[in-house]
Design a protein around this motif. Structure first.
Motif, PDB file in Angstrom:
ATOM      1  N   PRO A 266       0.802  -1.238   0.000  1.00 50.16           N
ATOM      2  CA  PRO A 266       0.000   0.000   0.000  1.00 50.16           C
ATOM      3  C   PRO A 266       0.831   1.283   0.000  1.00 50.16           C
ATOM      4  N   GLN A 267       2.107   1.207   0.347  1.00 50.03           N
ATOM      5  CA  GLN A 267       2.980   2.376   0.276  1.00 50.03           C
ATOM      6  C   GLN A 267       3.642   2.489  -1.097  1.00 50.03           C
ATOM      7  N   ARG A 268       3.446   1.492  -1.933  1.00 52.50           N
ATOM      8  CA  ARG A 268       4.093   1.474  -3.247  1.00 52.50           C
ATOM      9  C   ARG A 268       3.106   1.507  -4.402  1.00 52.50           C
ATOM     10  N   LEU A 269       1.836   1.190  -4.134  1.00 45.55           N
ATOM     11  CA  LEU A 269       0.827   1.077  -5.183  1.00 45.55           C
ATOM     12  C   LEU A 269      -0.501   1.610  -4.682  1.00 45.55           C
ATOM     13  N   ASP A 270      -1.253   2.273  -5.550  1.00 45.09           N
ATOM     14  CA  ASP A 270      -2.615   2.664  -5.222  1.00 45.09           C
ATOM     15  C   ASP A 270      -3.463   1.390  -5.224  1.00 45.09           C
ATOM     16  N   VAL A 271      -3.547   0.757  -4.072  1.00 46.19           N
ATOM     17  CA  VAL A 271      -4.183  -0.549  -3.926  1.00 46.19           C
ATOM     18  C   VAL A 271      -5.669  -0.485  -4.275  1.00 46.19           C
ATOM     19  N   ASP A 272      -6.335   0.561  -3.830  1.00 44.72           N
ATOM     20  CA  ASP A 272      -7.774   0.672  -4.078  1.00 44.72           C
ATOM     21  C   ASP A 272      -8.081   0.805  -5.565  1.00 44.72           C
ATOM     22  N   ALA A 273      -7.311   1.654  -6.238  1.00 40.49           N
ATOM     23  CA  ALA A 273      -7.514   1.831  -7.675  1.00 40.49           C
ATOM     24  C   ALA A 273      -7.200   0.541  -8.428  1.00 40.49           C
ATOM     25  N   PHE A 274      -6.193  -0.201  -7.969  1.00 39.47           N
ATOM     26  CA  PHE A 274      -5.849  -1.452  -8.640  1.00 39.47           C
ATOM     27  C   PHE A 274      -6.954  -2.486  -8.468  1.00 39.47           C
ATOM     28  N   ALA A 275      -7.521  -2.575  -7.281  1.00 42.58           N
ATOM     29  CA  ALA A 275      -8.640  -3.495  -7.061  1.00 42.58           C
ATOM     30  C   ALA A 275      -9.820  -3.123  -7.950  1.00 42.58           C
ATOM     31  N   ARG A 276     -10.078  -1.837  -8.049  1.00 41.55           N
ATOM     32  CA  ARG A 276     -11.195  -1.378  -8.892  1.00 41.55           C
ATOM     33  C   ARG A 276     -10.905  -1.642 -10.367  1.00 41.55           C
ATOM     34  N   TYR A 277      -9.646  -1.478 -10.761  1.00 40.33           N
ATOM     35  CA  TYR A 277      -9.249  -1.788 -12.144  1.00 40.33           C
ATOM     36  C   TYR A 277      -9.498  -3.260 -12.466  1.00 40.33           C
ATOM     37  N   LEU A 278      -9.030  -4.169 -11.611  1.00 38.81           N
ATOM     38  CA  LEU A 278      -9.239  -5.595 -11.845  1.00 38.81           C
ATOM     39  C   LEU A 278     -10.724  -5.929 -11.921  1.00 38.81           C
ATOM     40  N   ALA A 279     -11.495  -5.321 -11.047  1.00 37.04           N
ATOM     41  CA  ALA A 279     -12.936  -5.558 -11.046  1.00 37.04           C
ATOM     42  C   ALA A 279     -13.578  -5.034 -12.322  1.00 37.04           C
ATOM     43  N   PHE A 280     -13.153  -3.866 -12.756  1.00 36.93           N
ATOM     44  CA  PHE A 280     -13.728  -3.278 -13.971  1.00 36.93           C
ATOM     45  C   PHE A 280     -13.496  -4.180 -15.178  1.00 36.93           C
ATOM     46  N   GLU A 281     -12.275  -4.675 -15.329  1.00 35.63           N
ATOM     47  CA  GLU A 281     -11.986  -5.516 -16.489  1.00 35.63           C
ATOM     48  C   GLU A 281     -12.830  -6.780 -16.481  1.00 35.63           C
ATOM     49  N   GLN A 282     -13.145  -7.278 -15.294  1.00 38.81           N
ATOM     50  CA  GLN A 282     -14.023  -8.430 -15.198  1.00 38.81           C
ATOM     51  C   GLN A 282     -15.455  -8.056 -15.567  1.00 38.81           C
ATOM     52  N   VAL A 283     -15.906  -6.907 -15.092  1.00 38.13           N
ATOM     53  CA  VAL A 283     -17.280  -6.482 -15.338  1.00 38.13           C
ATOM     54  C   VAL A 283     -17.542  -6.277 -16.822  1.00 38.13           C
ATOM     55  N   VAL A 284     -16.572  -5.709 -17.549  1.00 39.57           N
ATOM     56  CA  VAL A 284     -16.774  -5.460 -18.987  1.00 39.57           C
ATOM     57  C   VAL A 284     -16.271  -6.622 -19.834  1.00 39.57           C
ATOM     58  N   ASP A 285     -15.930  -7.735 -19.181  1.00 39.81           N
ATOM     59  CA  ASP A 285     -15.555  -8.961 -19.892  1.00 39.81           C
ATOM     60  C   ASP A 285     -14.404  -8.711 -20.863  1.00 39.81           C
ATOM     61  N   ASN A 286     -13.325  -8.117 -20.343  1.00 39.39           N
ATOM     62  CA  ASN A 286     -12.122  -7.889 -21.148  1.00 39.39           C
ATOM     63  C   ASN A 286     -10.991  -8.752 -20.604  1.00 39.39           C
ATOM     64  N   PHE A 287     -10.715  -9.873 -21.276  1.00 41.55           N
ATOM     65  CA  PHE A 287      -9.671 -10.769 -20.786  1.00 41.55           C
ATOM     66  C   PHE A 287      -8.280 -10.286 -21.189  1.00 41.55           C
ATOM     67  N   ASP A 288      -8.195  -9.352 -22.145  1.00 42.66           N
ATOM     68  CA  ASP A 288      -6.896  -8.936 -22.682  1.00 42.66           C
ATOM     69  C   ASP A 288      -6.393  -7.712 -21.931  1.00 42.66           C
ATOM     70  N   ASP A 289      -6.165  -7.888 -20.631  1.00 37.53           N
ATOM     71  CA  ASP A 289      -5.770  -6.760 -19.793  1.00 37.53           C
ATOM     72  C   ASP A 289      -4.373  -6.997 -19.240  1.00 37.53           C
ATOM     73  N   ILE A 290      -4.134  -6.623 -18.017  1.00 38.57           N
ATOM     74  CA  ILE A 290      -2.792  -6.698 -17.453  1.00 38.57           C
ATOM     75  C   ILE A 290      -2.243  -8.116 -17.408  1.00 38.57           C
ATOM     76  N   ASP A 291      -3.105  -9.111 -17.203  1.00 40.00           N
ATOM     77  CA  ASP A 291      -2.627 -10.491 -17.215  1.00 40.00           C
ATOM     78  C   ASP A 291      -3.186 -11.262 -18.394  1.00 40.00           C
ATOM     79  N   GLY A 292      -3.499 -10.547 -19.461  1.00 38.88           N
ATOM     80  CA  GLY A 292      -3.924 -11.173 -20.698  1.00 38.88           C
ATOM     81  C   GLY A 292      -2.748 -11.383 -21.641  1.00 38.88           C
ATOM     82  N   PRO A 293      -2.992 -11.943 -22.806  1.00 37.62           N
ATOM     83  CA  PRO A 293      -1.909 -12.262 -23.741  1.00 37.62           C
ATOM     84  C   PRO A 293      -1.181 -11.036 -24.268  1.00 37.62           C
ATOM     85  N   GLY A 294      -1.834  -9.864 -24.249  1.00 38.05           N
ATOM     86  CA  GLY A 294      -1.195  -8.658 -24.744  1.00 38.05           C
ATOM     87  C   GLY A 294      -0.433  -7.875 -23.695  1.00 38.05           C
ATOM     88  N   ASN A 295      -0.490  -8.334 -22.412  1.00 33.77           N
ATOM     89  CA  ASN A 295       0.242  -7.650 -21.348  1.00 33.77           C
ATOM     90  C   ASN A 295      -0.171  -6.178 -21.259  1.00 33.77           C
TER      91      ASN A 295
END
Length: 434
Positions: A266-295
């Protein structure tokens, strides 16, 4: 918000501002009104106004490119032989105003798969920089424009996703529908998206910082302290060349103990925004995100707080946008090839991130996602964010209204580029997810 007088709903970051304020006190809001001590770094995001001028998404804009045919062919040959994306000079006309000696190069990775000498240039993905060869050349404060590829004819999936990303309180990009042509060829309907450059950064963040892009052929491993070891793995997009903050962060993510990771992230990363980012990509059904094939992701270093924010990038596969009902053909030889029967593409040996929430994320592994979601309180934070976003974006009717606005623009102004039946068919596929 239910009254949508314009297609570009305010590109607000109100949620990010709320999370930032809570972060200062070491807390984060949850859907049930409780708080969890998860964040010490604020993303320093700021509100972004509606798009105006070239970014007014209530209109279909005209982008035309004039470029030497030999230079264009040489650029494509170079890419085929070396995978290098060369810059060439071009004359770019945007909504009737001409910009000479602009820069033009290919943009993308999988979207360039199979590009050939006979590829129609009007179908390829491009990066336009008005200031590449002429210092300060811009239009309405922007100099960088990305002409996106998509597996559909309308690119509605990415357009809607970007509007929802902004509403979710995360840094997004302006996007407009365009009539796009090269060297007098037939115009194509293409989505033009704001480049993540200095102009974008100044609009979205209130502090000085550095922006790094995660390259498709790389990963998030720590490769030692030598910056040369990160060539073609991360590309610095803004600020003076300095990979030190990035290398230090990767060292921590890869090499810290589980206890230190949970205590110090939490001192190195905006943890809340990252959690919301991961959730958003799931909600809009986008598999090609930070841990997708396109990095696909950017990391933004905040020079004031010393922490990072993960910035979303690449939503042309949102809403199940590869194959299946969203499969189409925009981009021809340069478009995204659709796998048979609407299946997800083979992404090689990389395994999906282990602890991801919701219906299961696909793609390659990412060490930050894996370690983050392995911490129970942060995995729970992702789950709560997903529930919150589903209510805020879908159950509220907001996403439907955004989609309706984009449909209206295309059917009323782009009838010469795409027929109404196609617009409706591709919109209905998005509506099924919503």
């Amino acid at each position: 918000m239910t009254d949508l007088p314009r297609i570009m709903i305010t590109r607000r970051l109100a949620v990010g501002a709320t999370l930032g304020a809570l972060a200062l006190s070491g807390c984060a809001a949850t859907s049930d009104g409780t708080t969890t001590g998860t964040s010490g770094v604020s993303s320093a995001a700021q509100e972004v106004a509606d798009g105006t001028g070239v970014w007014d998404a209530s209109a279909v804009h005209e982008f035309s490119i004039d470029v030497d045919e030999d230079a264009l062919a040489g650029m494509i040959d170079t890419y085929q032989q070396t995978q290098e994306k060369e810059w060439i000079e071009a004359t770019v006309t945007i909504d009737g105003t001409t910009y000479r000696r602009a820069g033009l190069r290919l943009k993308g990775n999988s979207s360039l798969r199979g590009v050939s000498d006979d590829a129609a240039p009007g179908d390829l993905p491009w990066l336009i920089r008005l200031d590449k060869f002429v210092d300060g050349q811009s239009v309405d404060g922007s100099s960088g424009f990305i002409v996106r590829s998509n597996s559909s004819e309308t690119a509605l999936n990415e357009a809607v996703a970007l509007d929802l990303l902004a509403e979710a309180g995360l840094a997004s990009e302006h996007a407009v529908a365009s009539s796009f042509s090269v060297n007098g060829g037939d115009a194509r309907l293409r989505l033009v998206v704001q480049d993540l450059d200095e102009d974008w950064e100044a609009e979205n963040f209130s502090t000085d910082g550095l922006l790094y892009k995660s390259e498709a052929g790389g990963d998030w491993s720590w490769r030692g302290d030598d910056p040369n070891a990160y060539t073609d793995v991360f590309d610095q997009e803004t600020g003076d060349d300095d990979l030190t903050p990035l290398i230090d962060f990767l060292d921590f993510v890869n090499n810290s103990s589980d206890d230190d990771f949970a205590a110090e992230l939490p001192q190195r990363l905006d943890v809340d925004a990252f959690a919301r980012y991961l959730a958003f990509e799931q909600v809009v059904d986008n598999f090609d995100d930070i841990d997708g094939p396109g990095n696909n992701s950017y990391l933004r270093y905040d020079a004031e707080s010393g922490g990072f924010t993960v910035v979303a990038w690449d939503h042309n596969l949102a809403f199940g946008g590869m194959g299946g009902p969203m499969g189409g053909g925009m981009g021809g030889p340069g478009g995204m090839p659709s796998p048979p029967d609407g299946e997800r593409p083979d992404v090689g040996d990389g395994a999906p991130g282990d602890g991801a929430s919701g219906g299961g994320r696909m793609g390659g592994s990412n060490i930050l996602v894996e370690r983050f979601t392995a911490v129970e309180k942060w995995s729970d934070l992702v789950d709560r964010a997903e529930a919150d976003l589903t209510k805020e974006l879908f159950d509220s009717g907001y996403a439907d209204q955004v989609l309706d606005q984009w449909i209206s623009v295309l059917t009323e102004q782009a009838g010469d580029l795409v027929d109404k039946a196609t617009v409706q068919q591709e919109a209905d596929a998005i509506r099924d997810v919503i």
